[in-house]
Design an enzyme around this catalytic site. Structure first.
Site, short mmCIF file in Angstrom:
data_model
loop_
_atom_site.label_atom_id
_atom_site.label_comp_id
_atom_site.label_asym_id
_atom_site.label_seq_id
_atom_site.Cartn_x
_atom_site.Cartn_y
_atom_site.Cartn_z
N CYS A 10 0.87 -1.17 0.00
CA CYS A 10 0.00 0.00 0.00
C CYS A 10 0.91 1.23 0.00
CB CYS A 10 -0.90 0.04 1.24
SG CYS A 10 -2.13 -1.28 1.31
N GLY A 36 -0.52 0.02 -4.96
CA GLY A 36 -1.86 -0.49 -4.72
C GLY A 36 -2.85 0.10 -5.70
N ASN A 110 0.41 1.27 5.76
CA ASN A 110 1.10 0.39 4.83
C ASN A 110 1.76 -0.69 5.66
OD1 ASN A 110 2.69 -0.83 2.86
ND2 ASN A 110 4.28 0.72 2.98
N GLY A 111 1.41 -1.94 5.37
CA GLY A 111 1.99 -3.06 6.10
C GLY A 111 0.93 -4.04 6.52
N TYR A 250 11.60 -5.14 -5.89
CA TYR A 250 10.37 -5.11 -6.68
C TYR A 250 9.45 -3.95 -6.39
CZ TYR A 250 5.92 -6.72 -8.65
OH TYR A 250 4.76 -6.80 -9.36
#
Length: 477
Positions: A10, A36, A110-111, A250
């Site tokens: 995210c 996202g 985020n996570g 990535y």
């Protein structure tokens, strides 16, 4: 093919002290779209809170002036979502907001929290009501139950109870809050835009809004931004940082800088290291676009072999469409990737990609190369084999679906149909980032997908909490 890639986590963005805060947040979310694509949301404040949360892409939802105009105020936070917990329904779109006795609070995350289900069940047992199935909502409940007087104290008390990976941005009526987990698995950076402050997942989002990079939020740090400026809190014991190595491999955009290192340069170095560890007797280096391009450049440079775009990617295709006949479904790979036969026919090629998950995409592309006339196809992967699942916000399959967890190297090669196959070593990936190798006593990164060594407690997994339903309600849309 969509389910054979690692799914982005995210992206979060926050701005404090700018008259066009919502517009700045929307631009920042555009830059973070790669993290996202399921949903996006923005919450702003101008004496009261305003929220717009939508399913779909940022550009499809925050591209009209009337939408931004509704998000009034000089403070805003935003979020791009790819769901790793909770279904992709509107109720789970962030930022999440709640009224508590000290005022309103909005949060974007985020996570992934590795004890969210355990905490959720404890809260439900004590009378809490959960409208969403997002693990982030646990944070709001912990905040609301705190008896601390100040919001910052409540926030700190809440995050001391959560485990796992988090980069958080929170918004109150007078402050912007940012926080990273104790080992800094997920990224968060600070920027300045004139007199305004910005918090965001990557430096590329600072670039798009014209903000100046100040520094990273450190692991275990809480930053509080008010009209008086920025203050830092350290609610956790000091620990060595272990950011996620997959940001370099990535997730992060190539033009971002993480830990003082250019992501693009690191990915090229991964290709250089791969060429040193696994050379191939070949004629041409071909990246699998777009993820394999920087590593292929590095591999070609080190190998002194030509780099060619032997595969052309169609950027205007979303998920592969579903047709009733298997024969038509199998053509789906060609919607996204087409062979550039002129540079492949009769050649011994080295295919470069950044990772292999299930292996099904690699298998299809190897076949595509042979169909285009390749004489030999040598597969090279610029990261180690993924043998373990992730619990920190990367949507990896279970171990039973991970190719490298179920086959040895020869078995993987045979599955793909390539003439040879090699992966970058764990030490090789550390060398690409600038270290001599992995420090097994104190690893410099979170690399559990390759090593099986998880840097935090996995309370839900170890207690089998993950087998419980998040919700009994199935929601459409």
């Amino acid at each position: 093919m969509g389910d054979d890639r690692l799914r982005e986590e995210c992206g979060v963005f926050g701005v404090f002290g700018h008259p066009e805060a919502a517009a700045i947040a929307a631009l920042g979310l555009h830059a973070l779209q790669h993290r996202g694509q399921e949903a996006a949301g923005i919450v702003s404040y101008d004496g009261k809170f305003h929220s717009e949360r939508r399913l779909g892409l940022v550009g499809d939802n925050f591209n009209e002036a009337n939408v931004i105009h509704r998000l009034k105020g000089s403070m805003a936070i935003g979020h791009n979502r790819y769901s790793t917990t909770g279904e992709p329904a509107l109720k789970n779109v962030q930022p999440l907001y709640a009224d508590i006795d000290t005022g309103g609070f909005a949060v974007a995350h985020n996570g992934n929290l590795t004890n969210a289900l355990t905490l959720r069940q404890e809260l439900i047992n004590s009378g809490a009501i959960f409208p969403s199935t997002s693990d982030t909502e646990v944070i709001l409940h912990l905040l609301s139950r705190s008896k601390k007087r100040r919001m910052v104290e409540r926030f700190i008390e809440a995050i001391r109870q959560i485990e796992g990976a988090w980069a958080l941005v929170g918004l109150t009526n007078d402050m912007l809050i940012g926080a990273r987990d104790p080992v800094g698995i997920r990224p968060l950076v600070i920027g300045r835009l004139g007199d305004a402050y910005v918090l965001t997942s990557e430096t590329c989002a600072l670039d798009i809004v014209g903000a100046e990079f100040v520094r990273e939020v450190e692991n275990g740090e809480v930053v509080v931004i008010t009209a008086e400026g920025l203050e830092s809190h350290r609610p956790f014991p000091r620990r060595p940082a272990r950011p996620c190595i997959f940001e370099y491999i990535y997730f992060a955009r190539p033009d971002s800088v993480i830990g003082g290192r250019s992501v693009y340069d690191v990915r090229q170095q991964m290709g250089v290291q791969l060429a040193r560890e696994a050379p191939a007797d070949a004629d041409v280096i071909v990246p699998i676009p777009d993820s394999g391009v920087p590593a292929a450049i590095g591999y070609a440079r080190e190998s002194v072999l030509p780099f060619e775009l032997g595969i052309i990617r169609n950027h205007y295709v979303g998920r592969t469409f579903i047709e009733p006949e298997q024969r038509i479904r199998q053509l789906g790979v060609k919607l996204k990737h087409s062979a550039n036969a002129g540079v492949i026919r009769g050649k011994r090629i080295v295919l470069i990609d950044d990772s292999v998950v299930r292996g099904t995409t690699s298998k299809k592309i190897v076949q595509l190369m042979y169909e285009a006339g390749a004489r030999e196809v040598h597969m090279r992967i610029s990261s180690p084999p993924i043998t373990n699942s992730d619990y920190y916000g990367i949507d990896t399959p279970s171990k039973t679906a991970l190719l490298a967890a179920n086959y040895d190297l020869e078995g993987m090669r045979a599955f793909m149909g390539a003439d040879s196959l090699a992966f970058l070593s764990v030490d090789g990936i550390y060398r690409a980032v600038g270290y001599d190798g992995r420090d097994d006593n104190s690893p410099q990164f979170t690399d559990h997908c390759f090593t099986g060594e998880y840097p935090t407690e996995l309370t839900d997994r170890n207690g089998q909490a993950g087998t419980r339903q998040l919700s009994l309600l199935a929601e459409v849309g």
